[in-house]
Scaffold this active site. Structure first.
Site, short mmCIF file in Angstrom:
data_model
loop_
_atom_site.label_atom_id
_atom_site.label_comp_id
_atom_site.label_asym_id
_atom_site.label_seq_id
_atom_site.Cartn_x
_atom_site.Cartn_y
_atom_site.Cartn_z
N GLY A 53 -80.12 -11.46 -75.00
CA GLY A 53 -80.11 -10.00 -75.08
C GLY A 53 -79.64 -9.52 -76.43
N CYS A 54 -79.28 -10.47 -77.28
CA CYS A 54 -78.85 -10.20 -78.65
C CYS A 54 -80.02 -10.57 -79.56
CB CYS A 54 -77.65 -11.09 -78.97
SG CYS A 54 -76.28 -10.27 -79.75
N GLU A 55 -80.35 -9.72 -80.53
CA GLU A 55 -81.43 -10.06 -81.47
C GLU A 55 -81.05 -11.24 -82.35
OE1 GLU A 55 -83.02 -6.82 -83.71
OE2 GLU A 55 -83.73 -5.80 -81.92
#
Length: 139
Positions: A53-55
């Site tokens: 969910g983190c780029e």
């Protein structure tokens, strides 16, 4: 496993950010905090420890100590994300599962005046970090 080598509390973070005038000063504090947070060993940067969910690439290690408190260590390949992680760790590290579950991270980041300067994707990534911590520290 204290990631800073000592305990940095949310009270200290609040004082640090309330003294910082403007976004540029807050950004500089985030970069300083990122530099203080030691990296995870390459062996710990695995899919099992990945935060989704983190780029950017991000990892979380969590371990409960004998007193029932959670010892957390996060790392990221992005400096600003690592600084944000340091702010999260100051609030949640060395707490019990109920304390971690009850902590209002949205209010904390609003008080620090950080959310309004983060891109939507970075804000979502930060929420993913907090969500990963809360999932790993179930009571």
């Amino acid at each position: 496993m204290q990631p800073f080598g000592h305990t940095v509390t949310d009270t200290e973070i609040r004082a640090l950010f309330s003294a910082a005038r403007g976004w540029e000063a807050r950004y500089k504090e985030l970069i300083k905090l990122a530099k203080q947070l030691p990296p995870l060993a390459d062996a710990d940067k695995t899919e099992a420890n990945a935060i989704h969910g983190c780029e950017s690439q991000a990892w979380l290690l969590s371990k409960q100590d004998e007193e029932g408190c959670w010892q957390l260590h996060c790392d990221s390949d992005a400096r600003i994300v690592k600084g944000l992680m340091a702010v999260v760790l100051a609030a949640l590290n060395n707490k019990t599962a109920p304390e971690i579950q009850a902590f209002d991270i949205e209010a904390y980041f609003s008080e620090l005046q950080l959310f309004n300067h983060l891109s939507p994707s970075r804000g979502n990534g930060l929420r993913a970090v907090v969500s990963a911590i809360k999932q790993s520290c179930q009571p």
